[in-house]
Design a protein around this motif. Sequence first.
Motif, PDB file in Angstrom:
ATOM      1  N   TRP A 101      42.274  71.057  43.028  1.00 61.79           N
ATOM      2  CA  TRP A 101      40.929  71.186  43.590  1.00 61.79           C
ATOM      3  C   TRP A 101      40.530  72.653  43.637  1.00 61.79           C
ATOM      4  CZ3 TRP A 101      44.731  68.045  45.454  1.00 61.79           C
ATOM      5  CH2 TRP A 101      44.456  66.674  45.588  1.00 61.79           C
ATOM      6  N   ARG A 116      35.333  70.861  43.696  1.00 61.02           N
ATOM      7  CA  ARG A 116      35.498  70.405  42.330  1.00 61.02           C
ATOM      8  C   ARG A 116      36.970  70.022  42.127  1.00 61.02           C
ATOM      9  NH1 ARG A 116      35.392  74.032  38.697  1.00 61.02           N
ATOM     10  NH2 ARG A 116      35.754  75.842  40.020  1.00 61.02           N
ATOM     11  N   TRP A 117      37.222  69.173  41.151  1.00 61.13           N
ATOM     12  CA  TRP A 117      38.613  68.833  40.904  1.00 61.13           C
ATOM     13  C   TRP A 117      38.870  68.525  39.429  1.00 61.13           C
ATOM     14  CZ3 TRP A 117      39.096  64.000  38.851  1.00 61.13           C
ATOM     15  CH2 TRP A 117      38.176  63.011  39.237  1.00 61.13           C
ATOM     16  N   THR A 118      40.119  68.629  39.085  1.00 62.32           N
ATOM     17  CA  THR A 118      40.587  68.334  37.728  1.00 62.32           C
ATOM     18  C   THR A 118      41.853  67.511  37.816  1.00 62.32           C
ATOM     19  OG1 THR A 118      39.684  70.358  36.763  1.00 62.32           O
ATOM     20  CG2 THR A 118      41.479  69.308  35.580  1.00 62.32           C
ATOM     21  N   GLN A 119      41.936  66.518  36.950  1.00 61.52           N
ATOM     22  CA  GLN A 119      43.182  65.757  36.858  1.00 61.52           C
ATOM     23  C   GLN A 119      43.547  65.587  35.389  1.00 61.52           C
ATOM     24  OE1 GLN A 119      43.493  61.714  38.570  1.00 61.52           O
ATOM     25  NE2 GLN A 119      45.426  62.475  39.410  1.00 61.52           N
ATOM     26  N   ARG A 120      44.763  65.935  35.076  1.00 61.95           N
ATOM     27  CA  ARG A 120      45.264  65.814  33.709  1.00 61.95           C
ATOM     28  C   ARG A 120      46.234  64.647  33.641  1.00 61.95           C
ATOM     29  NH1 ARG A 120      45.078  71.448  34.621  1.00 61.95           N
ATOM     30  NH2 ARG A 120      43.727  72.546  33.127  1.00 61.95           N
ATOM     31  N   THR A 167      35.364  66.731  23.964  1.00 60.17           N
ATOM     32  CA  THR A 167      34.921  66.676  25.354  1.00 60.17           C
ATOM     33  C   THR A 167      33.676  65.804  25.453  1.00 60.17           C
ATOM     34  OG1 THR A 167      35.835  68.850  25.860  1.00 60.17           O
ATOM     35  CG2 THR A 167      34.112  68.033  27.323  1.00 60.17           C
ATOM     36  N   GLY A 212      30.417  65.403  35.341  1.00 59.53           N
ATOM     37  CA  GLY A 212      31.792  65.708  34.982  1.00 59.53           C
ATOM     38  C   GLY A 212      31.985  65.652  33.485  1.00 59.53           C
ATOM     39  N   GLU A 229      41.951  65.051  30.210  1.00 56.91           N
ATOM     40  CA  GLU A 229      41.622  65.858  31.374  1.00 56.91           C
ATOM     41  C   GLU A 229      40.266  65.418  31.899  1.00 56.91           C
ATOM     42  OE1 GLU A 229      42.061  70.428  31.957  1.00 56.91           O
ATOM     43  OE2 GLU A 229      39.973  70.085  31.362  1.00 56.91           O
ATOM     44  N   ARG A 240      37.370  66.305  34.605  1.00 61.36           N
ATOM     45  CA  ARG A 240      36.850  67.350  35.502  1.00 61.36           C
ATOM     46  C   ARG A 240      35.577  66.836  36.154  1.00 61.36           C
ATOM     47  NH1 ARG A 240      37.930  72.869  35.152  1.00 61.36           N
ATOM     48  NH2 ARG A 240      39.742  73.391  33.877  1.00 61.36           N
ATOM     49  N   GLU A 246      32.516  67.761  39.152  1.00 58.29           N
ATOM     50  CA  GLU A 246      31.912  68.872  39.898  1.00 58.29           C
ATOM     51  C   GLU A 246      31.857  68.618  41.401  1.00 58.29           C
ATOM     52  OE1 GLU A 246      31.069  71.853  38.635  1.00 58.29           O
ATOM     53  OE2 GLU A 246      32.085  71.037  36.866  1.00 58.29           O
TER      54      GLU A 246
END
Length: 790
Positions: free
Chosen positions: A150, A164-168, A193, A238, A260, A262, A264
Motif C-alpha cells: 500500500w 493506493r495498492w498493488t498486488q502481484r 497493461t 486501476g 500485477e 494496481r 488508485e
Amino acid sequence: MDARDLVRSVKVIGSARGRRTVRAAWRRERVDAAGLPRSGPERARVPGLAEGAEPQPGGGVVRFARSSLRVRVAAGGAVFCGWDGATPEPSYALAGSCPEVDQRAFLEPDTEDGWRVVSERVTVTVSRHGAVAVRTPGGVVLRRELPPRWWEPAAGPVEGAPPRWTQRSVVAPDARCFGLGGRSAGPRLRSGTYRLWNTDPGGAFEPPDDPLYLTMPVQLVVADAGSHLIFHDNTWDGAVTLREGVEGEGSGHDRPGRCEVRMEGGPLRYWVIVGTPARVLHSWAQLTGAPALPPPWALGYHHARWGFGSEREVRRVVAGYLERGLPLSAVHLDIDHYDGHRVFTVDRERFPDLPRLAADLADDGVRLVSIVDPAVKAEPGDPVYDAGVAAGAFVRDGSGREVRGEVWPGESAFPDFTDPRVRAWWGEWYAERLAQGFAGVWHDMNEPVSFAAFGDPTLPLSARHALEGRGGDHREAHNVYGLAMARAGYEALRELRPEQRPFLFSRSGWAGLQRYGGTWSGDVSTGWPGLRASLALVLGLGLCGVPYSGPDVGGFTGSPSPELYLRWFQLASYLPLFRTHAAITAGRREPWEFGPEVLEHARAALHERQRLAPYFLTLAHLAHRTGAPYVRPLWWRWPRDRALRDCEDAFLLGDSLLVAPVLEPGVRQRTVRLPRGRWYDQATGQAYEGPGRIVVDAPLSRVPVLVRAGSVVPVVGERGETELEVWAPMVGRTGGGVLISETGDGWEEPTEVRFTTRMRGERVAVEREGPEDVKYAMRVRGEAVGLVTP
C-alpha cells in the motif's frame, strides 16, 4: 453512438459546441483542483510478519504486524480474500446479500509455517509474510498472490484519499488469461497493461485501442493444471499488467506468468473461483446474479441507425425488409428522434405519432426500441430537469453545486444512479417510453460521457455521489455509473410492465451487468480489424459473465465494402445480439444497398438465424440458469488443449455448433482447428475427425459451420414448427441436446426436454427425458440411415 473525435464534432455540429467542450474541460479541471485531496509524500506499507490467526466459520482471519487478511469460502466454493478489514459487502457486483459460508471449510496451521483453509474444491494457504496460494484439492498451485503493498500519505490518513495498492501474482507458464471486460484485441489477453476505467474512446475504435466502454476486473485464467476466475471487487481506477509465461521445453528454465493489479484507492479484496470453465461461470453467476433472460423477439434481427430522421424513413426501411422477405424483429431509434436530443422527448415534426408507428410495426412483428441517455439538458422549463432538481437527483460537486457537462442536448446535468431514490425517480420516466410504444431500451453515453476538448471525457473526479448512502466521489462511482443506470431501467421496466420480460442493453457497465441485460460493441470502426474486434469483444464479455452482446454490423462509421458488410452480417447472424447500426455520417446498412449478390447471401443468413431460433432461445435459458455464454471459445470443454487456447478466429455456439467466420478479405477457403471428436460440415454433411486442422470451403454465400457428432439441434422446420436435427454420434459414444421452449415474452415456466443419442447398428437411437406432450419432428443428419425412437 458516442462522443466523436472533437475535430470532426466541430465540423459536423458547429464551432459553438467545440468552444463549449473547451469550457467544459476547463471547468472540470477547476472543480477537481478545488475538490480533490492534494498529493504529497507517501510511504509504502506491507503486511509484515504474521502474529496469529483466528478461525471463523468458512475460514478465518490471519493477523499481521501491519494488516490483516480475511479468508472465507462460500457455500458454492468461491473464495473471498480481504485485506485491511475488507469484507464482501457492500458490493455492486454481488447479487443480493453475501453468500452463506461453507461450514465444512476451516482454518488450520499449515506444515509450511503458515495457515491454510481447506474446502472441497480449493485449498488456500497463507504464509507468515502474507503470500496467498490458491491450490487444487490435489495441492497443485493455480495462483500465488505475493504480499500486497500500500502507499499511504506520510503525514497520516487524509479524508477522501484511501491508500493506493498493488498486488502481484504468479500463474503457471502455460496459463492464458481472458476477460477484463470488453477488450478489442482479445479475447486472449497478451502481455501488456489494461486500464480499468470505462472510457468512451472518442470515435470509432479498432484493435489495439484500449480501454473501452465496459471494463471490469474479472480474469478467467486457463492452464493445464486447471482453470480459475479472479475478481478484484474494487470500482476505482486501476490497471492490470500481464506478462505471459514461457515454458523452457524441458530445460528447466520455465518463466511463470505474472499479473500485477494496481488500484488508485478502495478496498483490496478479491474472489477466486476454481473449476472447469463451465463450473467457474456457473459459480460466478450464482455470486453476481443470473443473466437476464431476453424476450424471444430480442434473439432475432435488429436494424438501427443514428439518422433515420423521420417516421417516413423508418416506414420506408421496414417496408424494404418486408417486401424482400427479410426477417426483421426490431428497429432502434437513436437520439435524432428526440426533441433537441433531450431524453424522454419526441420530435413531433419528424415523428408526429410514435404510438401509431409502434403499433403499425408491431402488426408486422417488428418492435420499436428506444435509446436512453443519462444526460439531462440543464434548462429550467425542461420537465425532466425541473423534476430532477426538485428531487435532488443530480450529481453535485464538493461545494454543493450541480455538476454540468457538455453532451448532445447541450449543457447537461447527470442523475446520481448510485442513490436508490434517484434510481426510483429515473425509473418513473420509462413510463413515457412505454407510452410511446417502445418495447425495449438501449442505454448509451453512460460511462458517463461529458464532451471535453482535452482530458478525460467524463465528470470531475471530485464530483460527489451517494454510493448507496456511504458517500464518495466519482473516482469510486465512475465505473459503476452505467451498471447503476441499468439497474434503474431494468427495475422500472419490471414494475411498469410486470407481465413482460424487460429488454435492455447498455454500452457501459461493470461486474453484474448481466442481471439487467446485455451490451454491445459500441462504436467499432468500419474495416476488417473492426470485424475481428467484434468477435473478440463478444467472446471476452461472455467469459466475464455477460453472455448477451453483439457488434454494430458493418462498423459504426464509414462505408463497408460489399464483401466486408456481408462477412460481418454472416458473423453476427451467429451472435446473441444481431444488429446493424451506423452513424449519421456513415453509409447505409440495409442489405439491399450492397447489390443483388449480397442481398441474396444476407437473406440466407437471416433465414438461417430464423431457422435456429429454437436453439438460440434454448441457449438463452441455459445462460440464465447456468451462466454459460451462448458464444464460447473453442477450448470451453477442452481447456487443456493448448492449441485451442490460442485459437481466436472461430467459436462454439452452445455445445453443438462450431462457427468459423471469415475475418479477412478475399477468403474463399479457410483453415479450421477442430476440438477432439467427430464434426460434420453443416452444408455438405462431410465428417471430420478432431483434434486437428482441416481446410473447408468458405464461399461468399456462407461461412463454415460444423456440428458436433451426436448433437440434437432444435430448429424451425419448413412448416414453421419446431423440429430436431439429430446428428449421428460416433459408434460407442453418446451425444445429446436439450430443447427449452416457451410461448410469449412473460415469466411462465418454460418446457424442457433433454435427449440422449447413440448408434444402434446404422440407425440413431434417441431417448428423451421430459414432458410427453411436447411434440416435434426429427430429422437425421450425418452417417446414419435412420432413427430409432421410443
